[in-house]
Write a protein that holds these residues in place. Sequence first.
Motif, PDB file in Angstrom:
ATOM      1  N   ASP A  28      -6.353  42.580 -10.467  1.00 37.93           N
ATOM      2  CA  ASP A  28      -5.364  41.926 -11.323  1.00 37.93           C
ATOM      3  C   ASP A  28      -5.996  40.792 -12.123  1.00 37.93           C
ATOM      4  O   ASP A  28      -5.775  40.661 -13.320  1.00 37.93           O
ATOM      5  N   LEU A  29      -6.763  39.958 -11.434  1.00 37.27           N
ATOM      6  CA  LEU A  29      -7.339  38.765 -12.041  1.00 37.27           C
ATOM      7  C   LEU A  29      -8.792  38.594 -11.633  1.00 37.27           C
ATOM      8  O   LEU A  29      -9.190  38.991 -10.535  1.00 37.27           O
ATOM      9  N   VAL A  30      -9.541  37.974 -12.522  1.00 38.09           N
ATOM     10  CA  VAL A  30     -10.862  37.449 -12.196  1.00 38.09           C
ATOM     11  C   VAL A  30     -10.818  35.974 -12.538  1.00 38.09           C
ATOM     12  O   VAL A  30     -10.407  35.604 -13.634  1.00 38.09           O
ATOM     13  N   TYR A  31     -11.183  35.114 -11.601  1.00 35.59           N
ATOM     14  CA  TYR A  31     -11.116  33.686 -11.900  1.00 35.59           C
ATOM     15  C   TYR A  31     -12.280  32.938 -11.265  1.00 35.59           C
ATOM     16  O   TYR A  31     -12.898  33.394 -10.288  1.00 35.59           O
ATOM     17  N   SER A  32     -12.594  31.804 -11.859  1.00 35.24           N
ATOM     18  CA  SER A  32     -13.675  30.952 -11.374  1.00 35.24           C
ATOM     19  C   SER A  32     -13.094  29.676 -10.780  1.00 35.24           C
ATOM     20  O   SER A  32     -12.223  29.044 -11.376  1.00 35.24           O
ATOM     21  N   GLU A  33     -13.572  29.325  -9.584  1.00 33.36           N
ATOM     22  CA  GLU A  33     -13.125  28.108  -8.908  1.00 33.36           C
ATOM     23  C   GLU A  33     -14.320  27.486  -8.205  1.00 33.36           C
ATOM     24  O   GLU A  33     -14.977  28.146  -7.397  1.00 33.36           O
ATOM     25  N   PHE A  34     -14.614  26.245  -8.547  1.00 38.69           N
ATOM     26  CA  PHE A  34     -15.771  25.542  -7.985  1.00 38.69           C
ATOM     27  C   PHE A  34     -17.053  26.354  -8.198  1.00 38.69           C
ATOM     28  O   PHE A  34     -17.897  26.477  -7.310  1.00 38.69           O
ATOM     29  N   LYS A  35     -17.168  26.935  -9.404  1.00 32.26           N
ATOM     30  CA  LYS A  35     -18.338  27.702  -9.827  1.00 32.26           C
ATOM     31  C   LYS A  35     -18.555  28.975  -9.011  1.00 32.26           C
ATOM     32  O   LYS A  35     -19.655  29.537  -9.010  1.00 32.26           O
ATOM     33  N   VAL A  36     -17.506  29.443  -8.327  1.00 33.96           N
ATOM     34  CA  VAL A  36     -17.557  30.698  -7.587  1.00 33.96           C
ATOM     35  C   VAL A  36     -16.563  31.662  -8.223  1.00 33.96           C
ATOM     36  O   VAL A  36     -15.431  31.294  -8.516  1.00 33.96           O
ATOM     37  N   THR A  37     -16.990  32.906  -8.430  1.00 34.50           N
ATOM     38  CA  THR A  37     -16.133  33.900  -9.079  1.00 34.50           C
ATOM     39  C   THR A  37     -15.371  34.703  -8.040  1.00 34.50           C
ATOM     40  O   THR A  37     -15.945  35.237  -7.089  1.00 34.50           O
ATOM     41  N   HIS A  38     -14.044  34.793  -8.234  1.00 33.44           N
ATOM     42  CA  HIS A  38     -13.173  35.527  -7.319  1.00 33.44           C
ATOM     43  C   HIS A  38     -12.472  36.659  -8.077  1.00 33.44           C
ATOM     44  O   HIS A  38     -12.232  36.553  -9.278  1.00 33.44           O
ATOM     45  N   ILE A  39     -12.144  37.726  -7.367  1.00 32.85           N
ATOM     46  CA  ILE A  39     -11.285  38.773  -7.934  1.00 32.85           C
ATOM     47  C   ILE A  39     -10.050  38.900  -7.047  1.00 32.85           C
ATOM     48  O   ILE A  39     -10.157  38.975  -5.825  1.00 32.85           O
ATOM     49  N   THR A  40      -8.880  38.884  -7.682  1.00 36.05           N
ATOM     50  CA  THR A  40      -7.619  39.071  -6.972  1.00 36.05           C
ATOM     51  C   THR A  40      -7.182  40.519  -7.135  1.00 36.05           C
ATOM     52  O   THR A  40      -7.076  41.014  -8.263  1.00 36.05           O
ATOM     53  N   LYS A  66      -4.679  44.017  -6.387  1.00 36.13           N
ATOM     54  CA  LYS A  66      -3.257  44.340  -6.468  1.00 36.13           C
ATOM     55  C   LYS A  66      -2.550  44.164  -5.123  1.00 36.13           C
ATOM     56  O   LYS A  66      -1.343  43.924  -5.074  1.00 36.13           O
ATOM     57  N   ASN A  67      -3.282  44.304  -4.028  1.00 42.64           N
ATOM     58  CA  ASN A  67      -2.671  44.135  -2.712  1.00 42.64           C
ATOM     59  C   ASN A  67      -2.587  42.669  -2.289  1.00 42.64           C
ATOM     60  O   ASN A  67      -2.159  42.358  -1.179  1.00 42.64           O
ATOM     61  N   GLY A  68      -3.011  41.757  -3.165  1.00 47.97           N
ATOM     62  CA  GLY A  68      -2.917  40.332  -2.882  1.00 47.97           C
ATOM     63  C   GLY A  68      -4.163  39.725  -2.275  1.00 47.97           C
ATOM     64  O   GLY A  68      -4.279  38.496  -2.204  1.00 47.97           O
ATOM     65  N   SER A  69      -5.099  40.533  -1.839  1.00 51.67           N
ATOM     66  CA  SER A  69      -6.324  39.998  -1.238  1.00 51.67           C
ATOM     67  C   SER A  69      -7.267  39.470  -2.307  1.00 51.67           C
ATOM     68  O   SER A  69      -7.190  39.855  -3.481  1.00 51.67           O
ATOM     69  N   VAL A  70      -8.154  38.571  -1.895  1.00 56.06           N
ATOM     70  CA  VAL A  70      -9.106  37.955  -2.818  1.00 56.06           C
ATOM     71  C   VAL A  70     -10.520  38.182  -2.291  1.00 56.06           C
ATOM     72  O   VAL A  70     -10.790  37.996  -1.108  1.00 56.06           O
ATOM     73  N   GLU A  71     -11.415  38.582  -3.180  1.00 55.13           N
ATOM     74  CA  GLU A  71     -12.805  38.806  -2.831  1.00 55.13           C
ATOM     75  C   GLU A  71     -13.694  37.929  -3.716  1.00 55.13           C
ATOM     76  O   GLU A  71     -13.321  37.574  -4.839  1.00 55.13           O
ATOM     77  N   ILE A  72     -14.865  37.595  -3.203  1.00 53.26           N
ATOM     78  CA  ILE A  72     -15.861  36.835  -3.968  1.00 53.26           C
ATOM     79  C   ILE A  72     -16.925  37.795  -4.485  1.00 53.26           C
ATOM     80  O   ILE A  72     -17.390  38.671  -3.750  1.00 53.26           O
ATOM     81  N   VAL A  73     -17.292  37.636  -5.762  1.00 48.85           N
ATOM     82  CA  VAL A  73     -18.350  38.452  -6.347  1.00 48.85           C
ATOM     83  C   VAL A  73     -19.459  37.538  -6.853  1.00 48.85           C
ATOM     84  O   VAL A  73     -19.240  36.351  -7.110  1.00 48.85           O
ATOM     85  N   SER A  74     -20.647  38.104  -7.005  1.00 45.70           N
ATOM     86  CA  SER A  74     -21.816  37.290  -7.359  1.00 45.70           C
ATOM     87  C   SER A  74     -21.929  37.029  -8.859  1.00 45.70           C
ATOM     88  O   SER A  74     -22.593  36.085  -9.286  1.00 45.70           O
ATOM     89  N   GLN A  75     -21.273  37.844  -9.675  1.00 51.42           N
ATOM     90  CA  GLN A  75     -21.389  37.687 -11.125  1.00 51.42           C
ATOM     91  C   GLN A  75     -20.607  36.472 -11.617  1.00 51.42           C
ATOM     92  O   GLN A  75     -19.596  36.090 -11.033  1.00 51.42           O
ATOM     93  N   SER A  76     -21.061  35.899 -12.715  1.00 51.58           N
ATOM     94  CA  SER A  76     -20.323  34.804 -13.342  1.00 51.58           C
ATOM     95  C   SER A  76     -19.183  35.365 -14.188  1.00 51.58           C
ATOM     96  O   SER A  76     -19.153  36.558 -14.506  1.00 51.58           O
ATOM     97  N   LEU A  77     -18.258  34.501 -14.563  1.00 50.27           N
ATOM     98  CA  LEU A  77     -17.144  34.929 -15.407  1.00 50.27           C
ATOM     99  C   LEU A  77     -17.665  35.424 -16.764  1.00 50.27           C
ATOM    100  O   LEU A  77     -17.129  36.383 -17.322  1.00 50.27           O
ATOM    101  N   GLU A  78     -18.712  34.777 -17.259  1.00 48.67           N
ATOM    102  CA  GLU A  78     -19.293  35.181 -18.537  1.00 48.67           C
ATOM    103  C   GLU A  78     -19.895  36.583 -18.445  1.00 48.67           C
ATOM    104  O   GLU A  78     -19.740  37.404 -19.358  1.00 48.67           O
TER     105      GLU A  78
END
Length: 252
Positions: A162-174, A176-188
């Motif tokens: 649903d979403l990709v967002y950056s928080e404290f320089k860490v990239t997260h993906i939200t 559809k089931n509501g769970s959040v995962e961390i990925v190594s790529q930057s938002l850019e």
Amino acid sequence: MKILVIEDEKHNAARIQRIVEEINPSYQTVAVLQTVSASVEWLNAHAAPDVILMDVRLADGLCFEIFEQTSVSSPVIFTTAYDEYAVRAFKVSGIDYLLKPIEKQELIVALLKVKPVSAGFQPDAGLTELLKVFIERNTVYRRRFLIPSFDGYKAIAVEEIDLVYSEFKVTHITLKNGSVEIVSQSLEDLEDELDPETFFRANRQIIVNVNCIKSIQNELNGKLRIILKRDFDTEILVSREKAPVFKAWLDR
């Protein structure tokens, strides 16, 4: 409106002139030039036209050499058979980029963006973002993520995001089931890797999937607020400058 045509193929120049006259007989073609050198000489000797219709590949080189040799204070509508120069075009006074053969309706829309030179021309930075969809249409975009888990890895399809967002320089993906995962790529990096038909960089912190948008609301000062289907607590604001680009992206 005074229009300068820079085009090295006579039949294309004639076509452009004919379309311009059909659009508005009061529009005046002040000159038709075929080369970089002739264009530099003309621009140094004459007052700035209201708009320049400029081919990219000219008889003696690329049109970008004109900008290196003289000051161009007029907005430019680039016309070309090639899309490889699009982003470069928008870095030098470009307000639109039309592929040949030029269609009348496309030129009408492009000319509507022209403001008098006396009003002070400023290129629209948002146009570069619109061009990404255009110039990257043959790109192979990311289809899944491989996420480390406690006993190995798990694959997550891009369609589940649903979403990709950056928080404290860490990239997260939200998901559809509501769970959040961390990925190594930057938002850019992900802005380039994700299909722009589906994902939009709403602001500096968030990339949103079009399929998770419920509605958009008008905010003060021309901003927009995105309302999500599944997450009503996340606040996503689109700036006034980016709002027209966002609405054009949705309205396709």
